[in-house]
Design a protein around this motif. Structure first.
Motif, short mmCIF file in Angstrom:
data_model
loop_
_atom_site.label_atom_id
_atom_site.label_comp_id
_atom_site.label_asym_id
_atom_site.label_seq_id
_atom_site.Cartn_x
_atom_site.Cartn_y
_atom_site.Cartn_z
N ARG A 173 0.86 -1.34 -0.03
CA ARG A 173 -0.03 -0.01 0.11
C ARG A 173 0.95 1.39 -0.11
N ARG A 174 1.91 1.43 0.87
CA ARG A 174 2.88 2.31 0.86
C ARG A 174 3.48 2.64 -0.53
N TRP A 175 4.01 1.56 -1.01
CA TRP A 175 4.54 1.73 -2.30
C TRP A 175 3.87 2.30 -3.47
N PHE A 176 2.56 1.76 -3.45
CA PHE A 176 1.69 2.29 -4.43
C PHE A 176 1.13 3.69 -4.23
N ASP A 177 0.97 4.03 -2.89
CA ASP A 177 0.34 5.39 -2.43
C ASP A 177 1.44 6.45 -2.57
N THR A 178 2.53 6.16 -1.92
CA THR A 178 3.37 7.23 -1.92
C THR A 178 4.91 7.19 -2.50
N GLU A 179 5.00 5.95 -2.91
CA GLU A 179 6.61 5.79 -3.75
C GLU A 179 6.37 5.61 -5.10
N HIS A 180 5.18 5.52 -5.71
CA HIS A 180 5.01 5.51 -7.00
C HIS A 180 5.50 4.39 -7.59
N VAL A 181 5.43 3.02 -7.00
CA VAL A 181 5.61 1.61 -7.33
C VAL A 181 4.53 1.43 -8.65
N ASN A 182 4.95 1.01 -9.62
CA ASN A 182 4.07 0.23 -10.46
C ASN A 182 3.77 -1.18 -10.64
N ALA A 183 4.62 -1.82 -10.28
CA ALA A 183 4.39 -3.25 -10.12
C ALA A 183 5.19 -3.93 -8.75
N ILE A 184 4.84 -5.09 -8.51
CA ILE A 184 5.41 -5.61 -7.29
C ILE A 184 5.71 -7.17 -7.89
N ALA A 185 6.91 -7.73 -7.66
CA ALA A 185 7.43 -8.93 -8.03
C ALA A 185 7.78 -9.69 -6.94
N ASP A 186 7.80 -11.10 -7.15
CA ASP A 186 7.88 -12.26 -6.36
C ASP A 186 6.96 -12.55 -5.39
N VAL A 187 7.37 -12.40 -4.04
CA VAL A 187 6.32 -12.62 -2.90
C VAL A 187 6.14 -14.01 -2.59
N PRO A 188 7.40 -14.86 -1.93
CA PRO A 188 7.11 -16.00 -1.73
C PRO A 188 6.19 -16.12 -0.24
N ASN A 189 5.36 -16.87 -0.21
CA ASN A 189 4.47 -17.22 1.08
C ASN A 189 3.01 -16.52 0.37
N SER A 190 2.03 -17.52 0.30
CA SER A 190 0.98 -17.42 -0.35
C SER A 190 0.09 -16.57 0.34
N GLY A 191 0.21 -16.66 1.84
CA GLY A 191 -0.69 -16.03 2.74
C GLY A 191 -0.54 -14.28 2.30
N VAL A 192 0.77 -14.14 2.25
CA VAL A 192 1.05 -12.68 2.00
C VAL A 192 0.76 -12.15 0.46
N ALA A 193 0.88 -13.09 -0.51
CA ALA A 193 0.74 -13.05 -1.66
C ALA A 193 -0.93 -12.55 -1.79
N ALA A 238 2.31 -27.24 6.17
CA ALA A 238 2.64 -25.65 6.63
C ALA A 238 1.39 -25.24 6.96
N ASP A 239 1.06 -24.80 8.01
CA ASP A 239 -0.25 -24.26 8.46
C ASP A 239 -0.50 -22.82 8.01
N TYR A 240 -0.80 -22.69 6.80
CA TYR A 240 -1.00 -21.51 6.25
C TYR A 240 -1.50 -21.52 4.93
N ALA A 241 -1.90 -20.57 3.93
CA ALA A 241 -2.65 -21.15 2.77
C ALA A 241 -1.77 -21.69 1.82
N PHE A 242 -0.47 -21.65 1.74
CA PHE A 242 0.17 -22.26 0.77
C PHE A 242 -0.13 -23.82 1.27
N GLY A 243 0.33 -24.39 2.49
CA GLY A 243 0.36 -25.71 2.84
C GLY A 243 -0.96 -26.17 2.58
N HIS A 244 -2.06 -25.37 3.07
CA HIS A 244 -3.52 -25.81 2.84
C HIS A 244 -3.77 -26.31 1.34
#
Length: 416
Positions: free
Chosen positions: A91-111, A175-181
Motif C-alpha cells: 500500500r505504501r509503495w503504491f500510494d506514496t512511492e510511485h511503485v508500478n509493479a510488485i514482483a516475487d512474494v514467496p508466501n501465499s498468505g502474503v501474496a 505448513a499451517d497457512y494458505a500455501f500448505g493447505h
C-alpha cells in the motif's frame, strides 16, 4: 535496496527488444518503478530474497530501458512472512512511492493480501514465489500474472508420479497457512482420483524447528507416503529429522511436494538423493539456462538460481515489454492485458503464454535428485525424468469456470 538502471550494454538486447517504443524521441522518459517484495531473512530467503532482486536487475538490464526511452528503478523490501506487513508495504509503495509493479512474494498468505491491494490500486503483481493455485482460481485478479508454478502443478507432477509408482496411501505434514493447505488439498485430490487414500494430516506452524511430534504421527499412520506440504527451511528440517527417525529405512517414502535447488544444496546429496520433485526451471536444461545461471551466480556469491529467481527474471522482463507496448505504466490492468495478448519464446521457460485467468502456462519438469556419485559438482543435482507439456502442466482453464470471475466474463463474452 534501490537500483536505477537507465543504460547498459546487454548481451541479449536484440533478443528482448520490445516491438514499440514507449515514448517518442525528445519526450520525457517513461519512469517505471518495480518493487521486489520477498522474504529477505527467513526460511524462504534462499529461494527468493536477495536473489530475486538480482534477477529483477538482470531483467532490466537485458530489456535495456534507454533503448525504449524509459528509466526503470528497482526497490525491495522484506515482508517477514506476515500478510499485514506485506500488504502495508504494498500500500505504501503504491500510494506514496510511485511503485508500478510488485514482483516475487514467496508466501501465499502474503501474496493473497498483496493481490488485493494491487487490484485496489490498479498496479501489477508479478507472482513468482507464491504457490497457491487459488491466485488464478477463486482469487484471480485482472492485475496479476502468476508466472512460475502453483500447487495444482506440483500436486499433479510430483504427487501424480508417486501415485503411479504405487504410493497409494498418504499422510501429510502441512505448513499451517494458505500455501500448505492448498498443496495438501490439491495433492490429496490427485491421490483420491487415482484410487488412493489420505490417512490423515497434521499442521505444523510456519518456520518449525522441531518436527519430531509431526513425524511420529506420520510414522504411526503406516501410510506408504508422507507428503511434505511445506517449503524452504521447513522442508529442510523435516527431511533431516525424518532421516534421524529412520522413516525411509523403515519403508515409508518421503514426498517433497515443493523442493528447490537450494534445499537440496542445504541437505546435501547424501540426504536428498532419490527425491522426486517437480520444477519449472533447472539451470542445466540447455545453453540458455546455463548462460543465465552463470551470470546470476557471478552476482550472487556463486549461488545458482532457483525457479523463483528465474520466474522473477522472466516476469519482470515481459512486464517491461508490455509497458513499452502500451506506453504507460500507470494502468496496471491494461499492462496485464498486454502481457496476456503476447506469446513468449522465453529463453528460461520456453514456449509460454498468459491465460485470461493470469496463469502463465509453460512446461514443467519431473526430476530426481542425483546420487552423490552422479553429480559433477555443486548444484549439479537433478536428472530430468520427464518434461510435462504446457497443456498438461497446469490446471485446465475449463476447470476454473464458476470460480475465476475473469474466466466467467470471458466465457460470457465469447457466447455473445
Amino acid at each position: 535496496m534501490r537500483t536505477t538502471i537507465a543504460l547498459v550494454a546487454p548481451l541479449l538486447t536484440a533478443l528482448f527488444a520490445a516491438p514499440a517504443q514507449a515514448q517518442q524521441p525528445g519526450s520525457n522518459a517513461l519512469n517505471v518503478k518495480i518493487g521486489v517484495l520477498s522474504d529477505m531473512s527467513g526460511l524462504y530467503a534462499d529461494i527468493g530474497g536477495a536473489g530475486s532482486v538480482i534477477a529483477a536487475q538482470m531483467a532490466v538490464e537485458d530489456f535495456n530501458p534507454a533503448s525504449h526511452h524509459m528509466k526503470v528503478e528497482i526497490v525491495s523490501a522484506d515482508h517477514q512472512n506476515k500478510p499485514d506487513i506485506g500488504s502495508a508495504i504494498a500500500r505504501r509503495w503504491f500510494d506514496t512511492e510511485h511503485v508500478n509493479a510488485i514482483a516475487d512474494v514467496p508466501n501465499s498468505g502474503v501474496a493473497l493480501a498483496v493481490s488485493n491491494v494491487t487490484r485496489e490500486k490498479n498496479g501489477v503483481f508479478l507472482i513468482s514465489g507464491a504457490a497457491d493455485s487459488d491466485l488464478t482460481d477463486k482469487q484471480c485478479s485482472p492485475n496479476s500474472v502468476h508466472w512460475t508454478y502453483d500447487t495444482w502443478a506440483l500436486a499433479h507432477g510430483t504427487g501424480g508420479a508417486i501415485v503411479r509408482q504405487g504410493g497409494k496411501s498418504w499422510f501429510f505434514i502441512t505448513a499451517d497457512y494458505a500455501f500448505g493447505h492448498a498443496l495438501e488439498r490439491d495433492t490429496g485430490a490427485v491421490v483420491k482420483a487415482a484410487g488412493g487414500e489420505v490417512l490423515g494430516a497434521v499442521r505444523a506452524p510456519l518456520n518449525t524447528a522441531d518436527f519430531s511430534s509431526y513425524l511420529l504421527q506420520a510414522q504411526g499412520s503406516k501410510a506408504q507416503v508422507i507428503g511434505l506440504a511445506n517449503a524452504g527451511g521447513d522442508t529442510i528440517n523435516s527431511v533431516k529429522q525424518a532421516a534421524e527417525f529412520g522413516i525411509v529405512k523403515g519403508g515409508q517414502r518421503l514426498a517433497g511436494l515443493l523442493v528447490f535447488l537450494t534445499d537440496v544444496h542445504a541437505l546435501g546429496l547424501q540426504s536428498a538423493q532419490g527425491l522426486t520433485l517437480t520444477t519449472a526451471f533447472y539451470w542445466d536444461l540447455n545453453d540458455k539456462t546455463r548462460a543465465f545461471a552463470k551470470r546470476f551466480a557471478a552476482r550472487h556469491d556463486g549461488k545458482y538460481p532457483t525457479m523463483v529467481h528465474a520466474g522473477v527474471y522472466s516476469s519482470v522482463l515481459h512486464y517491461l515489454e508490455a509497458v513499452a507496448r502500451t506506453g504507460s505504466a500507470t494502468d496496471g490492468a491494461k499492462v496485464v492485458e498486454a502481457m496476456k495478448s503476447a506469446h513468449y519464446d522465453d529463453h528460461l521457460f520456453g514456449d509460454t503464454g498468459v491465460r485470461k485467468d493470469g496463469r502463465a502456462v509453460h512446461a514443467m519438469y519431473l526430476v530426481e535428485v542425483k546420487k552423490p556419485s552422479e553429480s559433477k559438482g555443486p548444484y549439479d543435482y537433478f536428472k530430468v525424468l520427464a518434461k510435462i507439456p504446457a497443456d498438461q502442466a497446469f490446471r485446465p482453464l475449463a476447470e476454473e469456470k464458476g470460480t475465476c470471475a475473469l474466466v466467467q466474463t470471458a466465457s460470457q463474452n465469447d457466447s455473445k
